[in-house]
Structure formats: C-alpha cells, structure tokens
Design an enzyme around this catalytic site. Structure first.
Site, PDB file in Angstrom:
ATOM      1  N   GLY A  85      13.635  42.448  15.364  1.00 21.60           N
ATOM      2  CA  GLY A  85      14.716  41.790  14.634  1.00 21.60           C
ATOM      3  C   GLY A  85      14.210  40.865  13.534  1.00 21.60           C
ATOM      4  O   GLY A  85      14.749  40.844  12.423  1.00 21.60           O
ATOM      5  N   ASN A 166      23.629  34.715  19.210  1.00 21.67           N
ATOM      6  CA  ASN A 166      22.713  34.808  20.351  1.00 21.67           C
ATOM      7  C   ASN A 166      22.948  33.713  21.390  1.00 21.67           C
ATOM      8  O   ASN A 166      22.517  33.835  22.516  1.00 21.67           O
ATOM      9  CB  ASN A 166      21.258  34.763  19.871  1.00 21.67           C
ATOM     10  CG  ASN A 166      21.020  33.744  18.783  1.00 21.67           C
ATOM     11  OD1 ASN A 166      21.690  33.760  17.755  1.00 21.67           O
ATOM     12  ND2 ASN A 166      20.093  32.846  19.016  1.00 21.67           N
ATOM     13  N   HIS A 216      14.034  45.358  22.100  1.00 21.61           N
ATOM     14  CA  HIS A 216      13.795  44.625  23.355  1.00 21.61           C
ATOM     15  C   HIS A 216      15.008  43.852  23.849  1.00 21.61           C
ATOM     16  O   HIS A 216      14.963  43.247  24.912  1.00 21.61           O
ATOM     17  CB  HIS A 216      12.570  43.713  23.226  1.00 21.61           C
ATOM     18  CG  HIS A 216      12.792  42.474  22.421  1.00 21.61           C
ATOM     19  ND1 HIS A 216      13.057  41.261  23.008  1.00 21.61           N
ATOM     20  CD2 HIS A 216      12.789  42.254  21.086  1.00 21.61           C
ATOM     21  CE1 HIS A 216      13.196  40.339  22.063  1.00 21.61           C
ATOM     22  NE2 HIS A 216      13.039  40.924  20.888  1.00 21.61           N
ATOM     23  N   THR A 252       1.063  52.527  10.414  1.00 17.47           N
ATOM     24  CA  THR A 252       1.310  53.573  11.411  1.00 17.47           C
ATOM     25  C   THR A 252       2.329  53.074  12.424  1.00 17.47           C
ATOM     26  O   THR A 252       2.229  51.960  12.923  1.00 17.47           O
ATOM     27  CB  THR A 252      -0.017  53.946  12.109  1.00 17.47           C
ATOM     28  OG1 THR A 252      -0.932  54.353  11.089  1.00 17.47           O
ATOM     29  CG2 THR A 252       0.176  55.070  13.106  1.00 17.47           C
ATOM     30  N   CYS A 339      13.171  31.401  21.258  1.00 22.10           N
ATOM     31  CA  CYS A 339      12.116  30.998  20.328  1.00 22.10           C
ATOM     32  C   CYS A 339      12.062  29.486  20.175  1.00 22.10           C
ATOM     33  O   CYS A 339      11.072  28.939  19.714  1.00 22.10           O
ATOM     34  CB  CYS A 339      12.342  31.642  18.975  1.00 22.10           C
ATOM     35  SG  CYS A 339      14.031  31.492  18.461  1.00 22.10           S
TER      36      CYS A 339
HETATM   37  C1  LIG Z   1      20.388  37.148  16.676  1.00 27.12           C
HETATM   38  C2  LIG Z   1      18.912  37.396  16.695  1.00 27.12           C
HETATM   39  N1  LIG Z   1      18.310  37.797  15.571  1.00 27.12           N
HETATM   40  C3  LIG Z   1      17.003  38.043  15.532  1.00 27.12           C
HETATM   41  C4  LIG Z   1      16.216  37.875  16.638  1.00 27.12           C
HETATM   42  C5  LIG Z   1      14.743  38.140  16.545  1.00 27.12           C
HETATM   43  O1  LIG Z   1      14.448  39.371  17.112  1.00 27.12           O
HETATM   44  P1  LIG Z   1      12.925  39.732  17.529  1.00 27.12           P
HETATM   45  O2  LIG Z   1      12.603  38.876  18.694  1.00 27.12           O
HETATM   46  O3  LIG Z   1      13.002  41.187  17.881  1.00 27.12           O
HETATM   47  O4  LIG Z   1      12.073  39.480  16.375  1.00 27.12           O
HETATM   48  C6  LIG Z   1      16.797  37.462  17.837  1.00 27.12           C
HETATM   49  C7  LIG Z   1      15.966  37.236  19.044  1.00 27.12           C
HETATM   50  O5  LIG Z   1      16.217  36.353  19.821  1.00 27.12           O
HETATM   51  C8  LIG Z   1      18.195  37.214  17.865  1.00 27.12           C
HETATM   52  O6  LIG Z   1      18.798  36.807  18.963  1.00 27.12           O
END
Ligand SMILES: Cc1ncc(COP(=O)(O)O)c(C=O)c1O
Length: 412
Positions: A85, A166, A216, A252, A339
């Site tokens: 993402g 999220n 994921h 790749t 995060c």
């Molecule tokens: C709304 C949203 N966007 C982007 C991401 C980032 O995705 P990734 O962890 O695959 O980089 C997340 C991950 O928590 C998310 O919840």
C-alpha cells in the site's frame, strides 16, 4: 443466526491460544494460500525470461493480474504490481511532479489519510506543490463543503481520499468526491487498502483514476500490492528498471506474494460470505461492549463503515495501557495505525475528526477478521470489561464523570 464460517478458523496454529483482533494492521495467511506456497515457489524463474523457466512465473503473474482485475472491475493492464500500500500511494503522489503542468500545482488530500500519503504529500510540498488537507467531521466522514471550497478548477492536479479508514472503518462518499473533483478538472486517487476483501470495490464504478491495494490486509503474503491506474491516466515510475510492469515499476517481481494476492482475489464467493459474518460479529461485539461497559462510545457510529472495524472511546482509561494489559491476557488489539504504535502521540486520524488529545488517547481499535469466532468475542468483552474496571478503579474514575472530556485527560 448460525455462524457459517465456524470451524473454518483461519488463524495459524501458533496463534490459536491468542485472540487476534487487529486485522486492520495485517491479516494471517489464508490456509489455502499457505498450503500452495511451496507449489508457487517452485516457479522460481524470472518472469521476464523468455525461456521455459520464465514461463511458469509469468503465467502465475498473468493469472493473478486477471483475478485481481476481475474483482476490481479493471482491465488487467491497468494494474501495476508494487510492494504494498505505501508504495502504491507514494507512486501516485510522486508522479504528480511529472504530469501536473503549470498551473496545476495544487494537491488536495483528506486529513484522514495514511502516513504514506501524508508524508509523500509533504515531500511534494517541499518540491513546490501547494498541498491542502480536507477537513473531516467528528463522524469520520470528510467535509464535502470544505472540499468544494478548496477545489481550484483548472489548478488542482489531484484529490486523494481513502475509501475506508484504517482506524474507524468509516467509508467515504467517494462517488460524490469524484464528481466534485472531476468537475474541477482534477484526477482522483483513493487508498482502498483497508476496503479490499471487506466491501466490494469496483474501480470503474467509483470513477477514480488511481486506487491502492495491499495483499497483507487480505490474507495474502506481505510484499505485494497493486496500483490501479485508469487507462490514459499519467504515471511516472518511482523505480526505474528493466521494463517490468510495462515500464511503470522496475525490478523483478515478487511472484510468490503476487500469486497469493491473486489467489485471494479469486475467492469472490468467500469474500461475500465472510463480510456478512464479520458484520454480524462486529455488531454483536459493539452491542455487548455498549451494554456492559459504561460511558463507551464508538467513533464513526452511525456512518457507513467496514463490517470489521470498531474504534472505541473508553473514558477513564488509557489506550496504551489497555493494549498492553489485553496483550498479557492473550488479546491483540491496537490503539491506532500499526505504523504509529510505540508512539505516545494520539492518533492523527482521531484528532483530525475533532477528538481531543485526551479522547484520542483513550481510544482502542478492534478489528475482527475471517478467523474471529463468537467465543473470541465473548472472551474479549469479559476481559476488556475487567481491564477497563481495573484501570478506572486505579484512576478513581466515576461513571458519567467525563461529561465534557475536552476539559480533562481521560486518565484523571
Ligand atoms: C489505509 C492504509 N493505507 C496504506 C497502508 C500501508 O500499506 P502497506 O503496509 O502495505 O505499505 C495501510 C497499512 O496500514 C493502510 O491501512
């Protein structure tokens, strides 16, 4: 109603004594994905090779691209495989630099976006772009009047608003947003990372130019994501390389992770069934929490939300302390985006919705998933009540005390 998915718990053996309620952070592997990994790994060749060893992985990639395109309502060639993402979000934001002609140097994104978009937008601001945030209501929905006021016809290059949040799971009125943005001549991106596999996502119906996804969050391996780029929408690579992904993303490809994402995308029937079951469990969970723990409210309640996510505001507690206490009792939940965990800062999403720091600091995110059972919910509610009572007791919190939480910390 009977649980149609009972007995098909998808958690791994190593997690069976734990109750995982943090599916917004990441999801366990679907057992069918896990059982196919070795078979897919045997296609170890380079998908760009034209000899026999390259043909197997190339076919896996094609199959995955077709399944994902089908579930998203896209053409297979409108999809770019990325690492996840964050990369998909960065790819769109940073592309603006090369395709937004003067005077299109204005970017609008919602104040609820993931850091991968916000930080990329900050980089664009340093590069001379004019970046503005769209305000959000307390309900968790963005303020459409603010969007209307901030759109600059002929100047706004991109509007980026996530499909589902999220932390609260609130779903944004994307059709309306697209209509307004297009009327001003802007391109539209949506971060649909949290929506995939929980609500139907059809990029064509949404009318967006770009959409981001990650495997994921969808029971596939980490390391594979997708960026949908509508035919004709401009894009500049983040990674230059050997011409992979039609010269739009060098390097790749992570064939194994891509195959796992493609496999999940092919399970449309199970997705619908699981979404209904998650909604039932989530509704039951919220009803039980509200009836058994006083003064709790749900961020985003009453709005259209993902079927899986509850953001609880529990006065008289502290999110980090609750998280740790629940972890020791065998339950995995979150105080916000994975995060930012470890950071004492309250969730920027909840602050953007107008919660006070004190309110944001006593919020807890609970995300059910395909493996969640009724018994998980029962055990969790009992333990949560125990933890909340203990914390409130320590702090001398009296039920009904926080009539005006903005005036005091949730802990005092
Ligand atoms: C709304 C949203 N966007 C982007 C991401 C980032 O995705 P990734 O962890 O695959 O980089 C997340 C991950 O928590 C998310 O919840």
């Amino acid at each position: 109603m009977a649980n149609p998915t009972q007995g098909r718990n998808i958690q791994t053996d190593s997690t069976k004594d734990r109750v995982y309620l943090d599916h917004n952070a990441t999801t366990p592997l679907h057992p069918e994905v896990r059982s196919r990994l070795l078979e897919w790994a045997d296609d170890w060749g380079n998908p760009s090779s034209i000899h026999q060893e390259g043909r197997g992985p190339k076919a896996r990639m094609r199959e995955a691209r077709d399944s994902i395109a089908k579930i998203l309502g896209a053409h297979p060639l409108e999809l770019i495989f990325t690492a996840g993402g964050s990369e998909s979000n960065n790819l769109v934001l940073k592309s603006i630099q090369t395709f937004a002609n003067e005077p299109k140097r204005h970017i609008l994104l919602s104040s609820l976006e993931h850091p991968s978009l916000k930080r990329a937008a900050e980089a664009m601001a340093r590069a001379g772009f004019d970046v503005e945030l769209i305000r959000a209501h307390r309900s968790g929905v963005i303020d459409l009047e603010d969007l209307e006021a901030k759109l600059r016809p002929g100047q706004t290059a991109l509007v980026s608003v996530m499909l589902a949040n999220n932390e609260t799971g609130v779903i944004q009125p994307l059709s309306e947003i697209v209509r307004m943005a297009k009327a001003a001549g802007a391109r539209v991106h949506t971060d649909a990372v949290q929506a995939l596999g929980k609500v139907p996502v059809n990029v064509r119906d949404l009318g967006v130019d770009y959409a981001s996804f990650a495997g994921h969050k969808f029971y596939a391996l980490k390391g594979a994501g997708v960026l949908y780029v509508a035919k004709g929408a401009p894009l500049e690579p983040l990674i230059y390389g050997g011409g992979q992904e039609r010269h739009r993303r060098g390097g790749t490809e992570n064939v194994l992770a891509i195959a796992s994402l493609g496999y999940m995308a092919s399970k449309a029937g199970e997705i619908t069934e699981r979404a209904a079951e998650m909604a039932r469990l989530r509704d039951r969970f919220e009803a039980e929490v509200l009836s058994s723990i006083a003064d709790v409210s749900i961020n985003g309640a009453g709005e259209k939300r993902l079927p899986s996510t509850s953001s609880l505001l529990i006065p008289g507690t502290d999110g980090e302390t609750m998280l740790m206490a629940l972890d020791m009792e065998g339950f995995a939940v979150s105080t916000g985006a994975a995060c930012s965990s470890g950071s004492p800062e309250p969730s920027p999403v909840l602050l953007a919705m107008g919660l006070t720091r004190a309110e944001a600091q006593c919020s807890l995110r609970v995300g059910v998933g395909w493996g969640t059972t009724d018994s998980d919910i029962d055990r969790f509610v009992l333990t949560l009540k125990k933890v909340v009572d203990r914390l409130r007791g320590l702090k001398g919190y009296k039920v009904g005390q926080l009539k005006r939480p903005e005036e005091s910390s949730c802990l005092t």
